[in-house]
Design a protein around this motif. Structure first.
Motif, PDB file in Angstrom:
ATOM      1  N   VAL A   1      68.945  37.837  67.763  1.00  0.00           N
ATOM      2  CA  VAL A   1      67.612  37.667  67.199  1.00  0.00           C
ATOM      3  C   VAL A   1      66.638  37.312  68.320  1.00  0.00           C
ATOM      4  O   VAL A   1      66.878  36.391  69.100  1.00  0.00           O
ATOM      5  N   SER A   2      65.532  38.044  68.385  1.00  0.00           N
ATOM      6  CA  SER A   2      64.500  37.711  69.362  1.00  0.00           C
ATOM      7  C   SER A   2      63.696  36.517  68.854  1.00  0.00           C
ATOM      8  O   SER A   2      63.203  36.515  67.723  1.00  0.00           O
ATOM      9  N   LEU A   3      63.569  35.503  69.682  1.00  0.00           N
ATOM     10  CA  LEU A   3      62.842  34.292  69.303  1.00  0.00           C
ATOM     11  C   LEU A   3      61.387  34.327  69.751  1.00  0.00           C
ATOM     12  O   LEU A   3      60.667  33.339  69.592  1.00  0.00           O
ATOM     13  N   ALA A   4      60.953  35.466  70.276  1.00  0.00           N
ATOM     14  CA  ALA A   4      59.561  35.597  70.713  1.00  0.00           C
ATOM     15  C   ALA A   4      58.631  35.490  69.503  1.00  0.00           C
ATOM     16  O   ALA A   4      58.788  36.218  68.520  1.00  0.00           O
ATOM     17  N   GLY A   5      57.698  34.581  69.575  1.00  0.00           N
ATOM     18  CA  GLY A   5      56.739  34.414  68.494  1.00  0.00           C
ATOM     19  C   GLY A   5      57.251  33.650  67.295  1.00  0.00           C
ATOM     20  O   GLY A   5      56.557  33.511  66.287  1.00  0.00           O
ATOM     21  N   VAL A   6      58.491  33.167  67.375  1.00  0.00           N
ATOM     22  CA  VAL A   6      59.070  32.419  66.251  1.00  0.00           C
ATOM     23  C   VAL A   6      58.497  31.008  66.228  1.00  0.00           C
ATOM     24  O   VAL A   6      58.477  30.312  67.238  1.00  0.00           O
TER      25      VAL A   6
ATOM     26  N   ALA B   1      74.707  37.036  72.603  1.00  0.00           N
ATOM     27  CA  ALA B   1      73.676  37.971  72.145  1.00  0.00           C
ATOM     28  C   ALA B   1      72.306  37.303  72.098  1.00  0.00           C
ATOM     29  O   ALA B   1      71.296  37.898  72.506  1.00  0.00           O
ATOM     30  N   LEU B   2      72.264  36.067  71.620  1.00  0.00           N
ATOM     31  CA  LEU B   2      70.998  35.333  71.558  1.00  0.00           C
ATOM     32  C   LEU B   2      70.429  35.096  72.950  1.00  0.00           C
ATOM     33  O   LEU B   2      69.219  35.237  73.180  1.00  0.00           O
TER      34      LEU B   2
ATOM     35  N   ARG C   1      68.284  37.627  59.700  1.00  0.00           N
ATOM     36  CA  ARG C   1      69.219  37.101  60.706  1.00  0.00           C
ATOM     37  C   ARG C   1      68.896  35.660  61.069  1.00  0.00           C
ATOM     38  O   ARG C   1      69.806  34.865  61.342  1.00  0.00           O
ATOM     39  N   MET C   2      67.606  35.316  61.056  1.00  0.00           N
ATOM     40  CA  MET C   2      67.233  33.919  61.307  1.00  0.00           C
ATOM     41  C   MET C   2      67.822  33.011  60.233  1.00  0.00           C
ATOM     42  O   MET C   2      68.359  31.945  60.517  1.00  0.00           O
TER      43      MET C   2
END
Length: 393
Positions: free
Chosen positions: A277-282, A28-29, A365-366
């Motif tokens: 979880v979208s890691l965009a901008g993290v 999923a990631l 979720r993070m």
């Protein structure tokens, strides 16, 4: 079925399911952080509707997984809890004291840590229950990697602790994560409950009638404002374990039939739908926000302190004994493994911070993934270092 063979089958299924959960979460990631992210999110948002006359249930696919399929997961939990209460490891008070104390500590301390870090933010306080959960499949899956190096008593301790933890999570969901209530739907749900209890009391052993009434109960609970998955637990507690004329146990029949579907289908699907979880901008600052930090620290540190601390106190007070063949290093490792929240934490998180409606939906979720992954790695390492290189007797 002998108790030992029942446990062995349970442990093997849960362990394998835990490893499959890891694969589903990783997939999923990867998908949601690739050019296929549009497909991942679009699939979960596909509207699915079922209508019979004036009765209509319309939800996106994600909520059918979380409210529908997870009701079967809670049905299985309910079946396992009832079996353990009637004739298993929860049937004797002496067997419940140690894992019970550990479970209470493992829920209380993480909740306090999360509350402390988020006490000044009323909107974030709703997530206090997220780090209280333990993912039994994931935790047993990691412990299974050590094979026979850990004693059966330690596996039983973790399994019983996790079952009590799941029972606590069910109570928390019922008390704190229900919406506006519908009186009519609750009355219809109560009528279904009366029918289920009557069938049990009159000796009905066929599963069909229970499942039909259970489906109606699920619809009523779904429409009532109480979370629909609780219908699964209610149905489970009404299905008879023992029969009067030596017929096959309806509860055991359903549990054995349902377990592989839940372990190899529903839970991995839930993990895939909720762990992307979208890691965009993290950035690094994203992980230090009070919400993900409270969850991660609650799972990793809170669970360790709560489970190990209450276990130590119970044993030192003479209320219980150390699991046979286990040492304190292994107990510490298992306490850390209890910080693998994952499935149950993701589920509670979806109730506390509704995706699309709460600014903390992705943050929780993070924190769950960070805390669970660290707990898995550290817990496994400490348990491995504390266990003999040769298989335990």
């Amino acid at each position: 079925m002998p108790l030992r063979s029942t446990f062995t089958r349970f442990f093997q299924l849960e362990a394998a399911s835990g490893l499959l959960l890891i694969a589903a979460a990783v997939l999923a990631l990867i998908v949601n952080n690739s050019p296929l992210s549009w497909l991942y999110n679009g699939l979960l948002e596909v509207p699915v509707a079922v209508q019979i006359g004036a009765l209509s249930i319309a939800k996106p696919l994600l909520l059918w997984i979380n409210d529908g399929l997870m009701a079967l997961f809670f049905l299985l939990i309910g079946l396992e809890v009832k079996r353990e209460l009637v004739e298993g490891h929860l049937s004797k008070p002496s067997q419940v004291v140690l894992p019970g104390a550990a479970a209470v500590g493992g829920m209380l301390v993480p909740a306090l840590i999360y509350w402390f870090l988020n006490r000044d933010n009323p909107a974030a306080i709703a997530g206090w229950a997220i780090p209280t959960a333990t993912d039994i499949a994931f935790a047993l899956g990691v412990l299974a990697l050590l094979g026979k190096r850990v004693p059966v008593s330690l596996k039983l301790f973790l399994m019983t602790l996790a079952i009590i933890d799941d029972l606590g999570a069910i109570i928390i969901i019922a008390l704190f994560y229900s919406g506006a209530l519908s009186t009519l739907s609750l009355m219809l749900a109560a009528a279904c409950l009366v029918a289920l209890i009557a069938m049990n009391r009159f000796g009905v052993v066929k599963l069909g009638p229970y499942l039909v009434v259970g489906l109606i109960l699920w619809v009523c609970v779904l429409k009532s404002g109480v979370h629909a998955t609780l219908a699964g637990v209610t149905l489970a507690l009404c299905i008879p374990l023992r029969t009067r004329n030596a017929e096959t146990s309806p509860l055991l029949t359903l549990e054995h039939a349902l377990h592989p579907w839940v372990a190899y289908g529903i839970l991995p699907l839930f993990a895939f739908a909720n762990a992307g979880v979208s890691l965009a901008g993290v950035t690094l600052e994203s992980f230090t926000h009070a919400v993900p930090l409270g969850i991660a620290v609650g799972l990793l540190v809170g669970k360790t302190i709560g489970v190990f601390g209450l276990t130590w106190i119970a044993i030192k007070l003479g209320l219980a004994a150390l699991p046979a063949g286990a040492n304190w290093g292994q107990i510490l490792g298992v306490a850390i493994l209890c910080g693998i929240g994952f499935t149950m934490s993701l589920f509670v998180g979806s109730l506390a911070f509704v995706p699309g409606a709460s600014e903390y939906a992705g943050m929780d979720r993070m924190g769950i993934l960070t805390g669970s992954i660290l707990a898995a790695i550290i817990g496994y390492t400490i348990t491995a270092l504390s266990s003999p290189k040769q298989p335990a007797s």
